[in-house]
Scaffold this active site. Structure first.
Site, PDB file in Angstrom:
ATOM      1  NE  ARG A 144      13.094 -58.294   9.293  1.00 27.65           N
ATOM      2  CZ  ARG A 144      14.304 -58.541   9.729  1.00 27.65           C
ATOM      3  NH1 ARG A 144      14.928 -57.665  10.477  1.00 27.65           N
ATOM      4  NH2 ARG A 144      14.895 -59.673   9.435  1.00 27.65           N
ATOM      5  CD  GLN A 179       6.739 -64.799   9.305  1.00 25.99           C
ATOM      6  OE1 GLN A 179       6.613 -65.985   9.037  1.00 25.99           O
ATOM      7  NE2 GLN A 179       6.462 -64.301  10.496  1.00 25.99           N
ATOM      8  CG  ASP A 182      12.242 -60.586   6.379  1.00 28.66           C
ATOM      9  OD1 ASP A 182      13.183 -59.848   6.028  1.00 28.66           O
ATOM     10  OD2 ASP A 182      11.944 -60.773   7.572  1.00 28.66           O
ATOM     11  CB  SER A 224      14.571 -63.108   7.378  1.00 30.53           C
ATOM     12  OG  SER A 224      14.115 -62.315   8.447  1.00 30.53           O
ATOM     13  CE1 TYR A 228      14.751 -54.577  11.928  1.00 28.64           C
ATOM     14  CE2 TYR A 228      12.620 -53.501  12.066  1.00 28.64           C
ATOM     15  CZ  TYR A 228      13.559 -54.229  11.350  1.00 28.64           C
ATOM     16  OH  TYR A 228      13.300 -54.605  10.072  1.00 28.64           O
TER      17      TYR A 228
HETATM   18  P1  NAD Z   1      19.618 -56.908  12.863  1.00 30.44           P
HETATM   19  O1  NAD Z   1      20.339 -57.514  11.692  1.00 30.44           O
HETATM   20  O2  NAD Z   1      18.992 -55.582  12.683  1.00 30.44           O
HETATM   21  O3  NAD Z   1      20.601 -56.843  14.116  1.00 30.44           O
HETATM   22  C1  NAD Z   1      21.282 -57.999  14.564  1.00 30.44           C
HETATM   23  C2  NAD Z   1      21.147 -58.126  16.059  1.00 30.44           C
HETATM   24  O4  NAD Z   1      22.047 -57.211  16.686  1.00 30.44           O
HETATM   25  C3  NAD Z   1      19.766 -57.832  16.626  1.00 30.44           C
HETATM   26  O5  NAD Z   1      19.312 -58.980  17.324  1.00 30.44           O
HETATM   27  C4  NAD Z   1      20.003 -56.663  17.574  1.00 30.44           C
HETATM   28  O6  NAD Z   1      19.191 -56.728  18.737  1.00 30.44           O
HETATM   29  C5  NAD Z   1      21.466 -56.819  17.910  1.00 30.44           C
HETATM   30  N1  NAD Z   1      22.106 -55.593  18.407  1.00 30.44           N
HETATM   31  C6  NAD Z   1      21.999 -54.330  17.917  1.00 30.44           C
HETATM   32  N2  NAD Z   1      22.721 -53.482  18.659  1.00 30.44           N
HETATM   33  C7  NAD Z   1      23.324 -54.220  19.635  1.00 30.44           C
HETATM   34  C8  NAD Z   1      24.191 -53.919  20.720  1.00 30.44           C
HETATM   35  N3  NAD Z   1      24.606 -52.664  20.948  1.00 30.44           N
HETATM   36  N4  NAD Z   1      24.574 -54.937  21.525  1.00 30.44           N
HETATM   37  C9  NAD Z   1      24.152 -56.196  21.316  1.00 30.44           C
HETATM   38  N5  NAD Z   1      23.338 -56.551  20.313  1.00 30.44           N
HETATM   39  C10 NAD Z   1      22.927 -55.577  19.485  1.00 30.44           C
HETATM   40  O7  NAD Z   1      18.550 -57.940  13.386  1.00 30.44           O
HETATM   41  P2  NAD Z   1      17.661 -58.953  12.574  1.00 30.44           P
HETATM   42  O8  NAD Z   1      18.432 -60.175  12.269  1.00 30.44           O
HETATM   43  O9  NAD Z   1      17.062 -58.237  11.454  1.00 30.44           O
HETATM   44  O10 NAD Z   1      16.561 -59.378  13.639  1.00 30.44           O
HETATM   45  C11 NAD Z   1      16.031 -58.476  14.583  1.00 30.44           C
HETATM   46  C12 NAD Z   1      14.863 -59.132  15.287  1.00 30.44           C
HETATM   47  O11 NAD Z   1      13.750 -59.176  14.406  1.00 30.44           O
HETATM   48  C13 NAD Z   1      15.088 -60.559  15.724  1.00 30.44           C
HETATM   49  O12 NAD Z   1      14.413 -60.759  16.929  1.00 30.44           O
HETATM   50  C14 NAD Z   1      14.421 -61.377  14.679  1.00 30.44           C
HETATM   51  O13 NAD Z   1      14.050 -62.664  15.147  1.00 30.44           O
HETATM   52  C15 NAD Z   1      13.223 -60.487  14.446  1.00 30.44           C
HETATM   53  N6  NAD Z   1      12.578 -60.797  13.178  1.00 30.44           N
HETATM   54  C16 NAD Z   1      11.226 -60.967  13.201  1.00 30.44           C
HETATM   55  C17 NAD Z   1      10.569 -61.287  12.045  1.00 30.44           C
HETATM   56  C18 NAD Z   1       9.102 -61.515  12.060  1.00 30.44           C
HETATM   57  O14 NAD Z   1       8.474 -61.327  13.079  1.00 30.44           O
HETATM   58  N7  NAD Z   1       8.537 -61.920  10.950  1.00 30.44           N
HETATM   59  C19 NAD Z   1      11.259 -61.387  10.849  1.00 30.44           C
HETATM   60  C20 NAD Z   1      12.640 -61.169  10.852  1.00 30.44           C
HETATM   61  C21 NAD Z   1      13.275 -60.855  12.039  1.00 30.44           C
END
Ligand code: NAD
Length: 378
Positions: free
Chosen positions: A119, A125, A128, A131, A232
């Site tokens: 990601r 992107q 994805d 997302s 992550y």
């Molecule tokens: P996810 O669906 O895997 O998890 C959801 C959220 O739950 C995450 O933010 C994680 O930190 C949180 N979490 C997990 N265990 C937890 C706990 N015990 N207590 C509290 N919170 C907890 O996450 P996601 O939506 O796939 O996104 C993860 C990260 O990746 C985010 O920062 C997102 O912005 C980033 N992201 C980046 C890109 C990119 O750079 N292109 C693309 C997509 C997502």
């Protein structure tokens, strides 16, 4: 190449992996596209919309007898039997939990699991799926919770009395959580949120939410920093878990609506809300557990049920929330699939998989009889 779009067969899966828009682009590029009759109907795409852009509407057998199969869910054993030997399949394979990987390899299928996308690469992107689908799910989760809640979200000043704004707590502030905060704010709620990743604080505050801060040791801060590079979550230690439990207990027990979104790829979801905390909530409060399919963030959530606890709290356990917005989630998913597919086809329309390519390599889970996932450690 013949590209097949079968109808999804798993219960509750309403999405479709291609839209007339993406089908049209594939046909313009010289491919033949066959769509199973009714494949898009639950996503508000009638067969006629596919035939209008040049696709053939066919039965299941003909759709699976294609060189490339585009799907939402991984093929089941029943579907694998229909797919021709050596075909390419692009889908969300749920590779960490999929029991059929050996069967895909045995059939020489070339399978790409879209959830394994690296990601952090900017060119990835537009492919994805996590997302695109989580974004819509975060929005819909708030709407579903609001629908079960017997009071409004915004503050009302009426001659019959003042209505207080709903207090919403969002646990886990990834893509879904951020959209849930934004949606709850737009509806007029007061929102608090927390996440393992300290970098989420600024994002929560920029959306007008209050950050629920859990203190971190230096070691935990270091782990969080390392995990931030991968995008992550990290695995918290016992002290963090204990501190988080106290903060969650206080915030959740005073909340009207709680949306939990905390996931850890490849593992069961962390249990964040205990039954004893739910027992302190007011009657009529609503919890929606978006992690219900992978073990649940909330003690007492049940897949496909709305559980009402003894103290009158409703716990919503609807799985696959993107399927509740099938028209839009299909449109974004189909774009993601198309954007990946064109990277493995050359201008002449032939398959050109390149294992030097970081994205293709990461997604490929079976090829030429080999099971490539989980990847062998170097
Ligand atoms: P996810 O669906 O895997 O998890 C959801 C959220 O739950 C995450 O933010 C994680 O930190 C949180 N979490 C997990 N265990 C937890 C706990 N015990 N207590 C509290 N919170 C907890 O996450 P996601 O939506 O796939 O996104 C993860 C990260 O990746 C985010 O920062 C997102 O912005 C980033 N992201 C980046 C890109 C990119 O750079 N292109 C693309 C997509 C997502």
């Amino acid at each position: 190449m013949q590209i097949g779009i079968p109808a999804e067969i798993i219960a509750g899966e309403t999405r479709v992996a291609a839209t007339p828009d993406t089908v049209k682009k594939l046909i313009t590029a010289g491919h033949k596209v066959v769509v199973q009759a009714g494949a898009g109907v639950n996503a508000s795409v009638p067969d006629a919309s596919y035939s209008a852009v040049g696709a053939s509407i066919v039965d299941a057998t003909a759709a699976y007898a294609s060189d490339i199969i585009l799907k939402v869910q991984a093929p089941t054993a029943e579907e694998i039997a229909l797919i021709k030997d050596g075909a390419t399949v692009i889908a969300m394979f749920d590779p960490y939990r999929n029991a059929n990987l050996a069967a895909f390899a045995a059939k020489n299928l070339q399978c790409f699991a879209l959830e394994l996308l690296p990601r952090t690469l900017s060119r990835a992107q537009n492919m994805d799926v996590l997302s695109s689908q989580s974004n819509l799910a975060g929005y819909k989760a708030v709407i579903m919770a609001a629908d079960e809640y017997q009071r409004p979200f915004p503050m009302f000043m009426t001659s019959a009395g003042t209505v207080k704004p709903a207090r919403v707590v969002i646990m886990g502030v990834g893509v879904a959580g951020l959209q849930a905060i934004a949606t709850a704010k737009r509806l007029g709620a007061v929102v608090e949120a927390t996440d393992l990743r300290p970098t989420a604080k600024d994002q929560v505050e920029s959306l007008g939410g209050k950050w629920l801060d859990v203190p971190m040791s230096d070691e935990e801060k270091e782990n969080a920093k390392k995990a931030a590079a991968s995008g992550y979550a990290w695995m918290p230690g016992p002290q963090y878990i204990a501190d988080q439990a106290v903060i969650v207990d206080k915030a959740v027990s005073q909340a009207d609506i709680v949306i939990t979104t905390a996931l850890i790829p490849g593992r069961n979801a962390p249990r964040l809300i205990k039954a004893e905390t739910v027992a302190k909530m007011k009657a009529g409060s609503v919890i929606l557990d978006m992690a219900v399919e992978t073990g649940g963030n909330v003690e007492g959530s049940v897949v496909n049920e709305i559980v009402t606890t003894a103290n009158g709290v409703k716990i919503i356990g609807t799985p696959n929330i993107p399927a509740q917005l099938a028209a839009q989630s299909s449109a974004l998913y189909a774009n993601n699939v198309y954007n990946f597919l064109v990277t493995i086809l050359n201008k002449e329309g032939q398959m050109v998989v390149n294992l030097e390519d970081e994205i293709q390599k990461a997604l490929l889970i079976t090829q030429a009889g080999q099971q490539l996932f989980p990847p062998k450690r170097a």
